[in-house]
Design an enzyme around this catalytic site. Structure first.
Site, PDB file in Angstrom:
ATOM      1  N   GLU A 138      -6.832 -44.006 -34.494  1.00  0.00           N
ATOM      2  CA  GLU A 138      -8.581 -44.091 -33.809  1.00  0.00           C
ATOM      3  C   GLU A 138      -9.774 -45.407 -34.606  1.00  0.00           C
ATOM      4  O   GLU A 138      -9.883 -45.044 -33.302  1.00  0.00           O
ATOM      5  CB  GLU A 138      -8.089 -42.573 -34.283  1.00  0.00           C
ATOM      6  CG  GLU A 138      -9.118 -42.193 -33.180  1.00  0.00           C
ATOM      7  CD  GLU A 138      -7.665 -42.161 -31.796  1.00  0.00           C
ATOM      8  OE1 GLU A 138      -8.581 -42.392 -30.926  1.00  0.00           O
ATOM      9  OE2 GLU A 138      -6.282 -41.937 -32.067  1.00  0.00           O
TER      10      GLU A 138
ATOM     11  N   GLY B 242      -5.131 -36.633 -33.475  1.00  0.00           N
ATOM     12  CA  GLY B 242      -3.509 -35.994 -34.462  1.00  0.00           C
ATOM     13  C   GLY B 242      -2.273 -36.678 -34.109  1.00  0.00           C
ATOM     14  O   GLY B 242      -2.425 -37.257 -33.206  1.00  0.00           O
TER      15      GLY B 242
ATOM     16  N   ASP C   6       0.695 -18.354 -30.706  1.00  0.00           N
ATOM     17  CA  ASP C   6       0.666 -18.891 -29.363  1.00  0.00           C
ATOM     18  C   ASP C   6      -0.739 -20.082 -29.518  1.00  0.00           C
ATOM     19  O   ASP C   6      -1.291 -20.121 -28.122  1.00  0.00           O
ATOM     20  CB  ASP C   6       0.487 -18.046 -28.962  1.00  0.00           C
ATOM     21  CG  ASP C   6      -0.939 -17.554 -28.985  1.00  0.00           C
ATOM     22  OD1 ASP C   6      -1.767 -17.921 -30.008  1.00  0.00           O
ATOM     23  OD2 ASP C   6      -1.368 -16.248 -28.394  1.00  0.00           O
TER      24      ASP C   6
ATOM     25  N   GLU D 229     -11.051 -43.388 -24.966  1.00  0.00           N
ATOM     26  CA  GLU D 229     -10.596 -42.220 -25.751  1.00  0.00           C
ATOM     27  C   GLU D 229     -10.956 -41.603 -26.200  1.00  0.00           C
ATOM     28  O   GLU D 229     -10.945 -40.456 -26.566  1.00  0.00           O
ATOM     29  CB  GLU D 229      -9.679 -42.517 -25.356  1.00  0.00           C
ATOM     30  CG  GLU D 229      -9.164 -44.159 -26.391  1.00  0.00           C
ATOM     31  CD  GLU D 229      -7.097 -44.028 -27.298  1.00  0.00           C
ATOM     32  OE1 GLU D 229      -6.882 -44.748 -27.312  1.00  0.00           O
ATOM     33  OE2 GLU D 229      -6.615 -43.127 -26.104  1.00  0.00           O
TER      34      GLU D 229
END
Lengths: 238, 238
Positions: free
Chosen positions: B76, B56, B94, B123
DNA sequence: ACAAAAGTGTTGTAACTACACCCATGT
DNA sequence: ACATGGGTGTAGTTACAACACTTTTGT
Protein backbone atom coordinates in the site's frame (compact mmCIF):
# COMPACT_ATOMS: atom_id res chain seq x y z
CA UNK A 1 -22.80 -16.56 6.95
CA UNK A 2 -21.98 -18.21 3.70
CA UNK A 3 -20.63 -21.72 3.66
CA UNK A 4 -16.99 -21.25 2.71
CA UNK A 5 -15.95 -24.88 2.28
CA UNK A 6 -16.92 -28.09 0.53
CA UNK A 7 -16.89 -31.53 2.09
CA UNK A 8 -14.87 -34.30 0.56
CA UNK A 9 -16.05 -37.84 0.28
CA UNK A 10 -14.09 -38.68 3.43
CA UNK A 11 -15.96 -35.94 5.31
CA UNK A 12 -13.02 -33.54 5.33
CA UNK A 13 -13.28 -29.80 4.88
CA UNK A 14 -11.88 -28.49 1.66
CA UNK A 15 -10.80 -24.93 0.80
CA UNK A 16 -9.51 -23.23 -2.32
CA UNK A 17 -6.45 -21.89 -0.47
CA UNK A 18 -4.45 -23.42 2.37
CA UNK A 19 -5.48 -22.42 5.88
CA UNK A 20 -3.75 -22.46 9.24
CA UNK A 21 -5.45 -24.01 12.24
CA UNK A 22 -6.26 -21.70 15.15
CA UNK A 23 -5.96 -22.37 18.84
CA UNK A 24 -6.35 -20.36 22.02
CA UNK A 25 -3.91 -20.76 24.91
CA UNK A 26 -4.32 -19.42 28.43
CA UNK A 27 -1.80 -18.16 30.94
CA UNK A 28 -3.85 -18.59 34.10
CA UNK A 29 -2.48 -16.63 37.03
CA UNK A 30 -3.32 -17.41 40.64
CA UNK A 31 -2.07 -16.03 43.94
CA UNK A 32 -1.77 -18.06 47.12
CA UNK A 33 -1.19 -15.10 49.43
CA UNK A 34 2.55 -15.33 49.00
CA UNK A 35 3.57 -16.07 45.41
CA UNK A 36 2.16 -15.83 41.92
CA UNK A 37 1.39 -19.18 40.32
CA UNK A 38 0.30 -20.32 36.88
CA UNK A 39 -1.76 -23.33 35.97
CA UNK A 40 0.04 -25.83 33.75
CA UNK A 41 -1.05 -29.08 32.17
CA UNK A 42 1.12 -32.06 31.38
CA UNK A 43 0.82 -33.17 27.78
CA UNK A 44 -0.44 -36.71 27.39
CA UNK A 45 0.24 -37.06 23.66
CA UNK A 46 2.91 -36.19 21.16
CA UNK A 47 4.34 -33.75 20.37
CA UNK A 48 6.03 -32.74 23.61
CA UNK A 49 4.42 -35.71 25.40
CA UNK A 50 5.08 -35.49 29.13
CA UNK A 51 6.13 -31.84 28.93
CA UNK A 52 4.31 -29.03 30.70
CA UNK A 53 2.27 -26.64 28.60
CA UNK A 54 -0.28 -23.86 28.84
CA UNK A 55 -3.87 -25.11 28.75
CA UNK A 56 -5.56 -24.42 25.43
CA UNK A 57 -7.29 -25.97 22.47
CA UNK A 58 -8.60 -25.63 18.95
CA UNK A 59 -11.09 -23.03 17.85
CA UNK A 60 -14.52 -24.33 16.93
CA UNK A 61 -16.53 -22.83 14.12
CA UNK A 62 -19.37 -21.71 16.38
CA UNK A 63 -17.32 -19.58 18.75
CA UNK A 64 -15.11 -16.53 18.78
CA UNK A 65 -11.52 -16.82 19.87
CA UNK A 66 -12.42 -15.28 23.24
CA UNK A 67 -15.19 -17.82 23.69
CA UNK A 68 -12.74 -20.57 22.83
CA UNK A 69 -10.28 -19.31 25.43
CA UNK A 70 -12.89 -19.14 28.15
CA UNK A 71 -14.31 -22.52 27.22
CA UNK A 72 -10.85 -24.02 27.62
CA UNK A 73 -10.41 -22.14 30.86
CA UNK A 74 -13.69 -23.48 32.16
CA UNK A 75 -12.73 -27.03 31.25
CA UNK A 76 -9.56 -26.64 33.27
CA UNK A 77 -10.85 -24.71 36.27
CA UNK A 78 -14.67 -25.01 36.15
CA UNK A 79 -14.73 -21.20 36.48
CA UNK A 80 -16.72 -18.90 34.22
CA UNK A 81 -16.84 -15.13 34.03
CA UNK A 82 -13.15 -14.86 34.60
CA UNK A 83 -11.09 -11.75 33.97
CA UNK A 84 -9.22 -12.39 30.71
CA UNK A 85 -7.11 -10.23 28.47
CA UNK A 86 -5.46 -10.91 25.12
CA UNK A 87 -1.68 -11.26 25.07
CA UNK A 88 -0.85 -11.76 21.42
CA UNK A 89 -0.86 -13.97 18.36
CA UNK A 90 1.90 -16.49 17.79
CA UNK A 91 2.34 -17.61 14.23
CA UNK A 92 5.92 -18.73 13.67
CA UNK A 93 6.01 -21.26 10.87
CA UNK A 94 7.66 -23.98 12.91
CA UNK A 95 6.06 -23.33 16.29
CA UNK A 96 4.08 -26.57 16.14
CA UNK A 97 5.52 -29.72 14.54
CA UNK A 98 2.01 -30.90 13.67
CA UNK A 99 1.63 -28.26 10.98
CA UNK A 100 0.58 -24.67 10.54
CA UNK A 101 -1.06 -23.95 13.85
CA UNK A 102 -1.46 -20.39 15.05
CA UNK A 103 -2.41 -19.53 18.58
CA UNK A 104 -4.04 -16.55 20.15
CA UNK A 105 -2.88 -16.25 23.75
CA UNK A 106 -4.76 -14.79 26.70
CA UNK A 107 -3.98 -14.28 30.31
CA UNK A 108 -6.57 -14.92 32.99
CA UNK A 109 -6.73 -13.98 36.66
CA UNK A 110 -8.43 -16.39 39.04
CA UNK A 111 -8.65 -16.87 42.75
CA UNK A 112 -6.34 -19.78 43.29
CA UNK A 113 -8.38 -21.01 46.23
CA UNK A 114 -11.45 -21.45 44.03
CA UNK A 115 -9.65 -23.94 41.79
CA UNK A 116 -9.13 -27.46 42.99
CA UNK A 117 -5.38 -27.69 42.93
CA UNK A 118 -4.41 -30.89 41.15
CA UNK A 119 -1.33 -32.70 42.33
CA UNK A 120 1.48 -34.01 40.18
CA UNK A 121 -0.42 -37.13 39.22
CA UNK A 122 -3.27 -34.99 37.99
CA UNK A 123 -3.18 -33.32 34.64
CA UNK A 124 -3.37 -29.71 35.86
CA UNK A 125 -1.02 -28.18 38.43
CA UNK A 126 -0.40 -24.80 40.03
CA UNK A 127 3.26 -23.89 39.70
CA UNK A 128 4.91 -20.87 41.35
CA UNK A 129 6.31 -18.48 38.77
CA UNK A 130 9.74 -18.92 40.29
CA UNK A 131 9.67 -22.65 39.55
CA UNK A 132 8.17 -22.93 36.10
CA UNK A 133 9.95 -25.59 34.04
CA UNK A 134 10.70 -25.33 30.32
CA UNK A 135 7.39 -25.48 28.50
CA UNK A 136 6.24 -27.11 25.28
CA UNK A 137 5.99 -25.26 21.93
CA UNK A 138 6.70 -21.53 22.23
CA UNK A 139 4.87 -21.35 25.55
CA UNK A 140 7.90 -19.98 27.37
CA UNK A 141 7.72 -16.92 25.20
CA UNK A 142 3.96 -16.63 25.63
CA UNK A 143 4.39 -16.76 29.39
CA UNK A 144 7.06 -14.04 29.30
CA UNK A 145 4.80 -11.82 27.23
CA UNK A 146 1.81 -12.47 29.50
CA UNK A 147 3.80 -11.51 32.60
CA UNK A 148 4.93 -8.34 30.90
CA UNK A 149 1.38 -7.51 29.88
CA UNK A 150 0.08 -8.09 33.38
CA UNK A 151 2.85 -5.87 34.72
CA UNK A 152 1.75 -3.05 32.44
CA UNK A 153 -1.95 -3.50 33.01
CA UNK A 154 -1.74 -3.33 36.76
CA UNK A 155 -0.89 0.36 36.56
CA UNK A 156 -4.19 1.18 34.91
CA UNK A 157 -6.67 -1.36 36.15
CA UNK A 158 -7.20 -2.85 39.55
CA UNK A 159 -6.31 -6.27 38.20
CA UNK A 160 -4.95 -7.42 41.52
CA UNK A 161 -8.38 -7.75 43.01
CA UNK A 162 -9.28 -10.51 40.59
CA UNK A 163 -6.53 -12.61 42.14
CA UNK A 164 -7.40 -12.08 45.78
CA UNK A 165 -10.32 -13.42 47.80
CA UNK A 166 -13.23 -11.11 48.52
CA UNK A 167 -11.61 -10.00 51.71
CA UNK A 168 -7.89 -9.54 51.93
CA UNK A 169 -5.36 -7.83 54.13
CA UNK A 170 -3.15 -4.94 53.17
CA UNK A 171 0.02 -7.04 53.49
CA UNK A 172 -1.49 -9.62 51.13
CA UNK A 173 -2.29 -6.95 48.58
CA UNK A 174 1.21 -5.60 48.88
CA UNK A 175 2.79 -9.01 48.43
CA UNK A 176 0.71 -9.47 45.30
CA UNK A 177 1.83 -6.18 43.81
CA UNK A 178 5.39 -6.96 44.71
CA UNK A 179 5.14 -10.40 43.08
CA UNK A 180 3.71 -8.99 39.87
CA UNK A 181 6.00 -6.01 39.58
CA UNK A 182 9.02 -7.70 41.11
CA UNK A 183 9.90 -4.79 43.36
CA UNK A 184 9.66 -3.91 47.04
CA UNK A 185 7.52 -1.18 48.59
CA UNK A 186 7.56 0.62 51.87
CA UNK A 187 4.55 -0.60 53.86
CA UNK A 188 3.37 2.83 54.90
CA UNK A 189 3.63 4.39 51.47
CA UNK A 190 1.93 1.43 49.82
CA UNK A 191 -1.00 1.54 52.20
CA UNK A 192 -1.29 5.30 51.90
CA UNK A 193 -1.40 5.18 48.13
CA UNK A 194 -3.88 2.32 47.98
CA UNK A 195 -6.22 4.01 50.38
CA UNK A 196 -5.85 7.35 48.63
CA UNK A 197 -7.47 5.95 45.48
CA UNK A 198 -10.60 5.31 47.51
CA UNK A 199 -11.68 1.99 46.08
CA UNK A 200 -10.93 -0.08 49.15
CA UNK A 201 -13.32 -0.60 51.99
CA UNK A 202 -12.31 -1.51 55.50
CA UNK A 203 -14.65 -4.36 56.34
CA UNK A 204 -14.12 -3.93 60.09
CA UNK A 205 -13.18 -7.59 60.26
CA UNK A 206 -9.80 -9.01 61.08
CA UNK A 207 -7.75 -11.89 59.88
CA UNK A 208 -7.59 -14.52 62.58
CA UNK A 209 -4.35 -16.25 63.21
CA UNK A 210 -4.34 -18.88 65.95
CA UNK A 211 -7.54 -17.41 67.32
CA UNK A 212 -6.08 -13.93 67.66
CA UNK A 213 -6.60 -10.72 65.79
CA UNK A 214 -4.13 -10.11 63.02
CA UNK A 215 -4.34 -7.84 59.97
CA UNK A 216 -7.51 -5.93 59.04
CA UNK A 217 -9.61 -7.15 56.13
CA UNK A 218 -10.33 -4.89 53.20
CA UNK A 219 -12.57 -5.44 50.22
CA UNK A 220 -12.58 -3.96 46.75
CA UNK A 221 -15.49 -1.64 46.14
CA UNK A 222 -16.43 -2.02 42.47
CA UNK A 223 -19.02 0.75 42.71
CA UNK A 224 -16.48 3.31 43.78
CA UNK A 225 -14.13 2.18 41.06
CA UNK A 226 -16.79 2.70 38.40
CA UNK A 227 -17.42 6.19 39.70
CA UNK A 228 -13.84 7.37 39.37
CA UNK A 229 -13.93 10.39 37.14
CA UNK A 230 -11.29 9.08 34.78
CA UNK A 231 -9.38 5.85 34.41
CA UNK A 232 -6.22 7.76 35.18
CA UNK A 233 -7.52 8.23 38.70
CA UNK A 234 -6.28 4.70 39.14
CA UNK A 235 -2.89 5.36 37.77
CA UNK A 236 -0.64 3.78 40.36
CA UNK A 237 2.79 4.94 39.50
CA UNK A 238 5.04 3.16 41.98
CA UNK B 1 6.97 -28.92 9.53
CA UNK B 2 4.60 -31.74 8.79
CA UNK B 3 2.19 -31.44 5.89
CA UNK B 4 -1.16 -31.02 7.61
CA UNK B 5 -3.50 -31.19 4.61
CA UNK B 6 -4.29 -33.31 1.59
CA UNK B 7 -5.03 -31.96 -1.86
CA UNK B 8 -8.26 -32.83 -3.57
CA UNK B 9 -8.54 -33.68 -7.24
CA UNK B 10 -9.56 -30.05 -7.90
CA UNK B 11 -6.36 -28.81 -6.21
CA UNK B 12 -8.12 -27.68 -3.05
CA UNK B 13 -6.75 -28.02 0.44
CA UNK B 14 -8.52 -30.48 2.63
CA UNK B 15 -8.49 -30.74 6.43
CA UNK B 16 -10.00 -33.12 8.94
CA UNK B 17 -11.66 -30.28 10.85
CA UNK B 18 -13.08 -26.98 9.58
CA UNK B 19 -10.72 -24.02 9.63
CA UNK B 20 -11.18 -20.29 9.59
CA UNK B 21 -9.27 -18.14 7.14
CA UNK B 22 -6.84 -15.62 8.58
CA UNK B 23 -6.18 -12.07 7.44
CA UNK B 24 -4.14 -9.14 8.70
CA UNK B 25 -5.53 -5.60 8.62
CA UNK B 26 -3.59 -2.39 9.20
CA UNK B 27 -4.58 0.87 10.77
CA UNK B 28 -1.93 3.12 9.23
CA UNK B 29 -1.56 6.42 11.02
CA UNK B 30 0.05 9.48 9.45
CA UNK B 31 0.45 13.07 10.62
CA UNK B 32 0.47 16.06 8.30
CA UNK B 33 1.71 18.56 10.87
CA UNK B 34 -1.81 19.44 11.90
CA UNK B 35 -4.09 16.41 12.11
CA UNK B 36 -3.83 12.65 12.45
CA UNK B 37 -4.84 10.74 9.33
CA UNK B 38 -5.33 7.08 8.46
CA UNK B 39 -4.86 5.39 5.14
CA UNK B 40 -8.04 3.84 3.72
CA UNK B 41 -8.70 1.83 0.59
CA UNK B 42 -11.91 1.74 -1.37
CA UNK B 43 -13.15 -1.78 -1.94
CA UNK B 44 -13.40 -2.76 -5.59
CA UNK B 45 -15.27 -6.01 -5.09
CA UNK B 46 -18.13 -7.38 -3.04
CA UNK B 47 -18.80 -7.52 -0.19
CA UNK B 48 -18.92 -3.85 0.77
CA UNK B 49 -17.98 -2.87 -2.80
CA UNK B 50 -17.34 0.86 -2.99
CA UNK B 51 -17.02 1.20 0.80
CA UNK B 52 -13.87 2.35 2.55
CA UNK B 53 -11.90 -0.24 4.49
CA UNK B 54 -8.59 -0.79 6.24
CA UNK B 55 -5.90 -2.19 3.97
CA UNK B 56 -5.20 -5.86 4.60
CA UNK B 57 -5.14 -9.30 3.09
CA UNK B 58 -4.97 -13.03 3.55
CA UNK B 59 -2.20 -14.82 5.38
CA UNK B 60 0.07 -16.94 3.22
CA UNK B 61 1.48 -20.22 4.44
CA UNK B 62 5.08 -19.07 4.24
CA UNK B 63 4.79 -16.02 6.47
CA UNK B 64 3.91 -15.09 10.05
CA UNK B 65 0.98 -12.81 10.73
CA UNK B 66 3.37 -9.93 11.34
CA UNK B 67 5.07 -10.58 8.01
CA UNK B 68 1.67 -10.64 6.37
CA UNK B 69 0.76 -7.30 7.89
CA UNK B 70 3.98 -5.64 6.80
CA UNK B 71 3.76 -7.15 3.34
CA UNK B 72 0.30 -5.64 2.97
CA UNK B 73 1.58 -2.38 4.35
CA UNK B 74 4.41 -2.34 1.85
CA UNK B 75 2.03 -3.02 -1.03
CA UNK B 76 0.00 0.00 0.00
CA UNK B 77 2.74 2.44 0.94
CA UNK B 78 5.96 0.98 -0.55
CA UNK B 79 7.47 1.43 2.94
CA UNK B 80 9.34 -1.29 4.82
CA UNK B 81 10.73 -1.36 8.34
CA UNK B 82 7.74 0.49 9.68
CA UNK B 83 6.81 0.75 13.35
CA UNK B 84 3.91 -1.68 13.86
CA UNK B 85 2.11 -2.96 16.91
CA UNK B 86 -0.63 -5.54 17.33
CA UNK B 87 -4.11 -4.29 18.20
CA UNK B 88 -6.16 -7.44 18.57
CA UNK B 89 -7.89 -10.39 17.01
CA UNK B 90 -11.39 -10.04 15.61
CA UNK B 91 -13.29 -13.27 15.24
CA UNK B 92 -17.02 -12.58 15.42
CA UNK B 93 -18.87 -15.27 13.54
CA UNK B 94 -20.63 -12.91 11.19
CA UNK B 95 -17.94 -10.28 10.75
CA UNK B 96 -17.36 -11.24 7.12
CA UNK B 97 -20.23 -12.37 4.88
CA UNK B 98 -17.83 -14.48 2.81
CA UNK B 99 -17.42 -17.00 5.58
CA UNK B 100 -15.37 -17.65 8.67
CA UNK B 101 -12.62 -15.09 8.30
CA UNK B 102 -10.64 -13.96 11.33
CA UNK B 103 -8.40 -10.96 11.27
CA UNK B 104 -5.42 -9.92 13.31
CA UNK B 105 -5.23 -6.13 13.37
CA UNK B 106 -2.12 -3.97 13.66
CA UNK B 107 -1.49 -0.30 13.81
CA UNK B 108 1.40 1.28 11.96
CA UNK B 109 3.01 4.69 12.22
CA UNK B 110 4.42 6.23 9.05
CA UNK B 111 5.61 9.62 7.93
CA UNK B 112 2.70 10.79 5.85
CA UNK B 113 4.98 12.80 3.58
CA UNK B 114 6.84 9.66 2.55
CA UNK B 115 3.70 8.06 1.16
CA UNK B 116 2.36 9.21 -2.16
CA UNK B 117 -1.05 10.46 -1.20
CA UNK B 118 -3.57 9.00 -3.58
CA UNK B 119 -6.55 11.11 -4.54
CA UNK B 120 -10.15 10.03 -4.49
CA UNK B 121 -9.89 8.33 -7.87
CA UNK B 122 -6.98 6.28 -6.56
CA UNK B 123 -7.54 3.24 -4.43
CA UNK B 124 -5.71 4.47 -1.30
CA UNK B 125 -6.46 7.76 0.44
CA UNK B 126 -5.34 9.60 3.54
CA UNK B 127 -8.34 10.62 5.61
CA UNK B 128 -8.21 12.86 8.70
CA UNK B 129 -9.41 11.02 11.79
CA UNK B 130 -12.12 13.62 12.22
CA UNK B 131 -13.62 12.76 8.83
CA UNK B 132 -13.44 8.99 8.66
CA UNK B 133 -16.61 7.56 7.04
CA UNK B 134 -18.34 4.36 8.12
CA UNK B 135 -16.04 1.50 7.23
CA UNK B 136 -16.60 -1.98 5.85
CA UNK B 137 -16.78 -5.11 8.02
CA UNK B 138 -15.98 -4.42 11.68
CA UNK B 139 -13.27 -1.95 10.75
CA UNK B 140 -14.91 0.86 12.70
CA UNK B 141 -14.33 -1.11 15.85
CA UNK B 142 -10.79 -2.01 14.88
CA UNK B 143 -10.04 1.66 14.29
CA UNK B 144 -11.45 2.61 17.68
CA UNK B 145 -9.34 -0.02 19.38
CA UNK B 146 -6.22 1.03 17.46
CA UNK B 147 -6.66 4.67 18.49
CA UNK B 148 -7.07 3.60 22.08
CA UNK B 149 -3.97 1.42 21.92
CA UNK B 150 -1.93 4.25 20.41
CA UNK B 151 -3.18 6.56 23.13
CA UNK B 152 -1.94 4.15 25.79
CA UNK B 153 1.35 3.38 24.10
CA UNK B 154 2.38 6.98 23.73
CA UNK B 155 2.86 7.24 27.49
CA UNK B 156 5.53 4.59 27.48
CA UNK B 157 7.24 4.78 24.14
CA UNK B 158 8.23 7.74 22.04
CA UNK B 159 5.86 6.64 19.33
CA UNK B 160 5.28 10.16 18.15
CA UNK B 161 8.66 10.36 16.52
CA UNK B 162 7.72 7.66 14.04
CA UNK B 163 5.05 9.97 12.70
CA UNK B 164 7.12 13.11 12.36
CA UNK B 165 9.86 13.95 9.87
CA UNK B 166 13.51 13.73 10.99
CA UNK B 167 13.44 17.35 12.06
CA UNK B 168 10.39 18.85 13.62
CA UNK B 169 9.41 21.86 15.68
CA UNK B 170 8.15 21.82 19.23
CA UNK B 171 4.71 23.13 18.19
CA UNK B 172 4.42 20.28 15.67
CA UNK B 173 5.28 17.74 18.32
CA UNK B 174 2.74 19.28 20.63
CA UNK B 175 0.01 19.24 17.99
CA UNK B 176 0.74 15.57 17.41
CA UNK B 177 0.43 14.71 21.08
CA UNK B 178 -2.74 16.74 21.31
CA UNK B 179 -4.19 14.97 18.28
CA UNK B 180 -3.43 11.54 19.66
CA UNK B 181 -4.50 12.19 23.22
CA UNK B 182 -7.31 14.57 22.35
CA UNK B 183 -6.38 17.14 24.98
CA UNK B 184 -4.73 20.56 25.14
CA UNK B 185 -1.42 21.38 26.78
CA UNK B 186 0.18 24.55 27.97
CA UNK B 187 3.02 25.35 25.55
CA UNK B 188 5.57 26.08 28.23
CA UNK B 189 4.84 23.00 30.31
CA UNK B 190 4.81 20.72 27.28
CA UNK B 191 8.20 21.95 26.11
CA UNK B 192 9.66 21.74 29.59
CA UNK B 193 8.54 18.13 30.01
CA UNK B 194 9.69 17.01 26.61
CA UNK B 195 13.12 18.52 27.08
CA UNK B 196 13.39 17.16 30.62
CA UNK B 197 13.36 13.58 29.28
CA UNK B 198 16.57 14.39 27.38
CA UNK B 199 15.92 12.51 24.17
CA UNK B 200 15.49 15.57 21.97
CA UNK B 201 18.30 17.39 20.29
CA UNK B 202 18.20 20.98 19.22
CA UNK B 203 19.54 20.85 15.69
CA UNK B 204 20.37 24.55 15.67
CA UNK B 205 18.34 24.88 12.50
CA UNK B 206 15.10 26.75 12.12
CA UNK B 207 11.93 26.26 10.21
CA UNK B 208 11.75 28.76 7.39
CA UNK B 209 8.47 30.41 6.69
CA UNK B 210 8.44 32.91 3.83
CA UNK B 211 12.22 33.10 3.98
CA UNK B 212 12.26 34.04 7.65
CA UNK B 213 13.22 32.22 10.78
CA UNK B 214 10.34 30.53 12.56
CA UNK B 215 10.35 27.67 15.07
CA UNK B 216 13.49 25.78 16.03
CA UNK B 217 14.03 22.29 14.66
CA UNK B 218 14.54 19.39 17.02
CA UNK B 219 15.40 15.80 16.26
CA UNK B 220 14.84 12.59 18.18
CA UNK B 221 18.04 11.11 19.56
CA UNK B 222 17.62 7.34 19.46
CA UNK B 223 20.95 6.79 21.20
CA UNK B 224 19.91 8.79 24.25
CA UNK B 225 16.58 6.99 24.34
CA UNK B 226 18.30 3.61 24.41
CA UNK B 227 20.48 4.73 27.27
CA UNK B 228 17.63 5.72 29.55
CA UNK B 229 18.05 3.72 32.71
CA UNK B 230 14.51 2.36 32.70
CA UNK B 231 11.59 2.54 30.35
CA UNK B 232 9.70 4.46 32.97
CA UNK B 233 12.11 7.32 32.42
CA UNK B 234 9.94 8.02 29.42
CA UNK B 235 6.72 7.93 31.32
CA UNK B 236 5.01 11.07 30.15
CA UNK B 237 2.12 11.48 32.47
CA UNK B 238 0.27 14.51 31.11
C1' DA C 1 14.24 -12.09 75.66
C1' DC C 2 13.88 -12.09 71.08
C1' DA C 3 12.07 -12.14 66.46
C1' DA C 4 8.25 -11.33 63.24
C1' DA C 5 4.33 -8.92 61.55
C1' DA C 6 0.95 -4.94 61.63
C1' DG C 7 -0.27 -0.31 62.51
C1' DT C 8 0.58 4.70 62.31
C1' DG C 9 2.77 10.53 60.78
C1' DT C 10 6.04 13.77 59.42
C1' DT C 11 9.29 16.05 56.62
C1' DG C 12 12.23 17.20 52.74
C1' DT C 13 12.26 16.96 47.80
C1' DA C 14 10.69 16.63 43.18
C1' DA C 15 7.18 17.24 39.88
C1' DC C 16 3.26 19.39 38.27
C1' DT C 17 -0.01 23.29 37.22
C1' DA C 18 -1.17 27.79 36.29
C1' DC C 19 -0.07 31.92 34.49
C1' DA C 20 1.99 36.88 31.53
C1' DC C 21 4.93 39.31 28.76
C1' DC C 22 8.08 40.13 24.73
C1' DC C 23 9.36 39.73 19.98
C1' DA C 24 8.96 38.92 15.09
C1' DT C 25 6.09 38.47 11.12
C1' DG C 26 2.05 39.12 8.03
C1' DT C 27 -2.28 41.58 7.00
C1' DA D 1 -2.59 48.65 14.59
C1' DC D 2 -3.70 44.33 15.11
C1' DA D 3 -3.55 39.33 15.12
C1' DT D 4 -0.79 35.08 15.05
C1' DG D 5 2.67 32.13 16.58
C1' DG D 6 6.96 31.26 19.04
C1' DG D 7 9.99 31.83 22.96
C1' DT D 8 10.93 32.16 28.01
C1' DG D 9 10.54 31.84 34.08
C1' DT D 10 8.34 31.72 38.57
C1' DA D 11 5.51 30.65 42.40
C1' DG D 12 2.08 27.83 44.72
C1' DT D 13 0.51 23.19 45.24
C1' DT D 14 0.56 18.39 45.20
C1' DA D 15 2.52 13.92 45.20
C1' DC D 16 6.29 11.15 46.35
C1' DA D 17 10.14 8.85 49.00
C1' DA D 18 12.39 8.14 53.10
C1' DC D 19 12.24 7.10 57.62
C1' DA D 20 11.21 4.85 63.54
C1' DC D 21 8.70 3.44 67.10
C1' DT D 22 4.93 0.81 69.38
C1' DT D 23 2.04 -3.28 70.00
C1' DT D 24 0.93 -8.02 69.74
C1' DT D 25 2.07 -12.73 69.32
C1' DG D 26 4.97 -16.96 68.86
C1' DT D 27 9.33 -19.39 69.96
Amino acid sequence: MKKDFVKTSRGWYSYEYPRAALTADNVIFGFDGQDLHILLVRRGVEPYKGKWALPGGFLRMNETIEECASRELKEETTLSNVYMKPVGVYSDLDRDPRGRIITSAFYALVRLTEVKGGDDADEALWVPLTQVPALAFDHDRILRDARQRLKEDIHFRPVGFQLLPEKFTMPQLQRLYEAILDVHFDRRNFMKKMLSVDILENTGEFEEVHGHRAAAYYSFNMERYRHLKSKSDFHLEF
